[in-house]
Motif scaffolding. Structure first.
Motif, mmCIF file in Angstrom:
data_model
loop_
_atom_site.group_PDB
_atom_site.id
_atom_site.type_symbol
_atom_site.label_atom_id
_atom_site.label_comp_id
_atom_site.label_asym_id
_atom_site.label_seq_id
_atom_site.Cartn_x
_atom_site.Cartn_y
_atom_site.Cartn_z
ATOM 1 N N VAL A 188 -79.366 17.914 71.622
ATOM 2 C CA VAL A 188 -79.933 19.199 72.032
ATOM 3 C C VAL A 188 -80.962 19.683 71.016
ATOM 4 O O VAL A 188 -81.782 20.555 71.325
ATOM 5 N N GLU A 189 -80.932 19.123 69.812
ATOM 6 C CA GLU A 189 -81.878 19.459 68.760
ATOM 7 C C GLU A 189 -81.894 18.327 67.741
ATOM 8 O O GLU A 189 -81.003 17.461 67.747
ATOM 9 N N PRO A 190 -82.895 18.281 66.862
ATOM 10 C CA PRO A 190 -82.911 17.223 65.849
ATOM 11 C C PRO A 190 -81.672 17.280 64.953
ATOM 12 O O PRO A 190 -81.165 18.366 64.637
ATOM 13 N N TRP A 191 -81.186 16.101 64.576
ATOM 14 C CA TRP A 191 -80.055 15.999 63.651
ATOM 15 C C TRP A 191 -80.621 15.795 62.256
ATOM 16 O O TRP A 191 -81.177 14.746 61.951
ATOM 17 N N VAL A 192 -80.506 16.816 61.413
ATOM 18 C CA VAL A 192 -81.061 16.782 60.061
ATOM 19 C C VAL A 192 -79.932 16.504 59.074
ATOM 20 O O VAL A 192 -79.001 17.312 58.947
ATOM 21 N N ASN A 193 -80.004 15.368 58.382
ATOM 22 C CA ASN A 193 -78.977 15.013 57.407
ATOM 23 C C ASN A 193 -79.244 15.680 56.064
ATOM 24 O O ASN A 193 -80.404 15.880 55.683
ATOM 25 N N PRO A 194 -78.192 15.994 55.319
ATOM 26 C CA PRO A 194 -78.389 16.518 53.964
ATOM 27 C C PRO A 194 -78.959 15.425 53.060
ATOM 28 O O PRO A 194 -78.813 14.227 53.327
ATOM 29 N N THR A 195 -79.610 15.841 52.001
ATOM 30 C CA THR A 195 -80.215 14.889 51.076
ATOM 31 C C THR A 195 -79.160 14.009 50.424
ATOM 32 O O THR A 195 -78.152 14.510 49.916
ATOM 33 N N ARG A 196 -79.398 12.713 50.448
ATOM 34 C CA ARG A 196 -78.542 11.777 49.727
ATOM 35 C C ARG A 196 -79.179 11.447 48.387
ATOM 36 O O ARG A 196 -80.393 11.229 48.314
ATOM 37 N N VAL A 197 -78.350 11.390 47.342
ATOM 38 C CA VAL A 197 -78.836 11.145 45.984
ATOM 39 C C VAL A 197 -78.357 9.773 45.526
ATOM 40 O O VAL A 197 -77.163 9.457 45.608
ATOM 41 N N LEU A 198 -79.298 8.953 45.061
ATOM 42 C CA LEU A 198 -78.977 7.628 44.535
ATOM 43 C C LEU A 198 -79.503 7.523 43.110
ATOM 44 O O LEU A 198 -80.513 8.141 42.756
ATOM 45 N N ARG A 199 -78.828 6.724 42.283
ATOM 46 C CA ARG A 199 -79.254 6.532 40.911
ATOM 47 C C ARG A 199 -79.545 5.052 40.660
ATOM 48 O O ARG A 199 -78.865 4.161 41.178
ATOM 49 N N ARG A 200 -80.556 4.810 39.842
ATOM 50 C CA ARG A 200 -80.995 3.441 39.550
ATOM 51 C C ARG A 200 -80.197 2.846 38.400
ATOM 52 O O ARG A 200 -79.963 3.494 37.372
ATOM 53 N N ASN A 201 -79.772 1.609 38.584
ATOM 54 C CA ASN A 201 -79.117 0.846 37.522
ATOM 55 C C ASN A 201 -80.143 -0.125 36.956
ATOM 56 O O ASN A 201 -80.655 -0.991 37.663
ATOM 57 N N ALA A 202 -80.454 0.012 35.671
ATOM 58 C CA ALA A 202 -81.496 -0.799 35.042
ATOM 59 C C ALA A 202 -80.991 -2.165 34.585
ATOM 60 O O ALA A 202 -81.785 -2.992 34.121
ATOM 61 N N ASN B 286 -68.177 2.835 42.200
ATOM 62 C CA ASN B 286 -67.091 3.556 41.540
ATOM 63 C C ASN B 286 -65.725 3.102 42.028
ATOM 64 O O ASN B 286 -64.796 3.897 42.173
ATOM 65 N N ALA B 287 -65.583 1.779 42.271
ATOM 66 C CA ALA B 287 -64.318 1.272 42.804
ATOM 67 C C ALA B 287 -63.146 1.523 41.866
ATOM 68 O O ALA B 287 -62.005 1.672 42.302
ATOM 69 N N TRP B 288 -63.406 1.568 40.548
ATOM 70 C CA TRP B 288 -62.325 1.744 39.587
ATOM 71 C C TRP B 288 -62.277 3.164 39.023
ATOM 72 O O TRP B 288 -61.633 3.431 38.024
ATOM 73 N N SER B 289 -62.969 4.062 39.667
ATOM 74 C CA SER B 289 -63.021 5.437 39.178
ATOM 75 C C SER B 289 -61.712 6.166 39.465
ATOM 76 O O SER B 289 -61.061 5.947 40.490
ATOM 77 N N ILE B 290 -61.334 7.057 38.556
ATOM 78 C CA ILE B 290 -60.160 7.896 38.802
ATOM 79 C C ILE B 290 -60.520 9.088 39.683
ATOM 80 O O ILE B 290 -59.649 9.829 40.120
ATOM 81 N N VAL B 291 -61.810 9.261 39.923
ATOM 82 C CA VAL B 291 -62.283 10.369 40.748
ATOM 83 C C VAL B 291 -62.750 9.822 42.099
ATOM 84 O O VAL B 291 -63.635 8.964 42.147
ATOM 85 N N PRO B 292 -62.179 10.252 43.211
ATOM 86 C CA PRO B 292 -62.631 9.774 44.523
ATOM 87 C C PRO B 292 -64.102 10.074 44.749
ATOM 88 O O PRO B 292 -64.616 11.104 44.294
ATOM 89 N N ASP B 293 -64.798 9.169 45.420
ATOM 90 C CA ASP B 293 -66.205 9.386 45.724
ATOM 91 C C ASP B 293 -66.356 10.600 46.639
ATOM 92 O O ASP B 293 -65.640 10.737 47.634
ATOM 93 N N ALA B 294 -67.281 11.458 46.310
ATOM 94 C CA ALA B 294 -67.536 12.634 47.142
ATOM 95 C C ALA B 294 -68.330 12.228 48.377
ATOM 96 O O ALA B 294 -69.357 11.564 48.282
ATOM 97 N N ARG B 295 -67.826 12.592 49.540
ATOM 98 C CA ARG B 295 -68.516 12.274 50.783
ATOM 99 C C ARG B 295 -69.711 13.210 50.967
ATOM 100 O O ARG B 295 -69.653 14.395 50.629
ATOM 101 N N VAL B 296 -70.789 12.648 51.494
ATOM 102 C CA VAL B 296 -71.961 13.466 51.772
ATOM 103 C C VAL B 296 -71.650 14.371 52.965
ATOM 104 O O VAL B 296 -71.313 13.877 54.052
#
Length: 270
Positions: free
Chosen positions: A228-242, A68-78
């Motif tokens: 001090v405890e496991p570091w659990v990351n939030p789910t990352r979502v990726l989309r396939r380009n055909a 999304n380098a040319w997007s008018i909307v900034p990429d949302a950080r995870v």
């Protein structure tokens, strides 16, 4: 000559006025002119000859299936929870200067980003290919890659382990989710961007779930030496380009570093 000097003097006299005019203009972030359009969910999840989901594809972070380098909307950080460092490790992390962070970055030292850095420290496209019993993962950033057996084999015996950037990676299927389990790390990579270091006792569990043209990535990190405890990351979502050309990784020149940079980075990390 007099004409040239006169022109230069006039230009010099105009600079303050130009600068003043620019200062009065509101700042506008240049983001491009394209509004991102999320891809449709896609059809049923394809499967390999062994019945497991086929994770193969050109996967981009976010909902659009492309950069999304040319997007008018900034990429949302995870959104990420803070790394649950032990007090001494948190103090070491907070004491690192900007120069130290840059010098110890894998993009400066030319080292592999390791696991889970292949996902959490990578803004580029992921080229994934799966065969029965095999997972192949390539990213464009400094031509990094990894290959993992997915046949459920155990880890190597402790005496046979060697410190590796991606660790000793083995994988198995839990229903339609591929689980990659990694131990035996070299301690010079980062958990994520920004100096989140770890020890050689780190244990990483990654989960890949395909739903149509969407790939869900989850990762959990354990490290008894630093956390001090496991570091659990939030789910990352990726989309396939055909698009057939979407998976062409750009060729990049060899990453080079100096002996001075390597020595400085080694001193910072240890």
């Amino acid at each position: 000559m007099k004409t040239y000097i006169g022109v230069m003097l006039a230009a010099a006299l105009m600079l303050p006025a130009v600068a003043g005019a620019q200062e009065n203009k509101p700042f506008i972030e240049a983001r491009g002119s394209v509004k991102p359009v999320p891809l449709p969910p896609g059809g049923p999840t394809p499967r390999m000859s062994d019945g497991h989901p086929d994770l193969s594809g050109n996967w981009f972070p976010g909902p659009t299936g492309k950069a999304n380098a040319w997007s008018i909307v900034p990429d949302a950080r995870v959104p990420e929870d803070p790394v649950p460092f032990q007090p001494w490790a948190e103090a070491k992390f907070k004491a690192m200067s900007r120069v130290e962070l840059e010098l110890s970055s894998a993009n400066v030292t030319c080292d592999p980003v390791g696991t889970p850095g292949m996902f959490v420290d990578n803004a580029y496209m992921h080229l994934i290919d799966t065969k029965p019993g095999l997972f192949i993962h390539l990213i464009e950033n400094n031509n990094r890659w990894r290959v993992v057996h997915t046949d459920g084999r155990p880890h190597k015996k402790p005496d046979d382990l060697e410190p590796l950037f991606n660790g000793d990676e083995v994988a198995h299927w839990e229903g339609d989710t591929l689980v990659i389990d990694s131990i035996g790390f070299i301690d010079t990579t980062w958990l994520a961007r920004g100096g989140f270091f770890h020890s050689d006792r780190m244990h990483v569990v990654e989960k890949f779930t395909r739903q149509g043209d969407t790939l869900l990535y989850d990762v959990t990190v354990e490290d008894p030496e630093l956390l001090v405890e496991p570091w659990v990351n939030p789910t990352r979502v990726l989309r396939r380009n055909a698009n057939a050309n979407a998976g062409l990784l750009r060729e990049r020149g060899n990453c080079e570093t100096s002996q001075e940079t390597e020595a400085a980075a080694s001193q910072i990390r240890h």
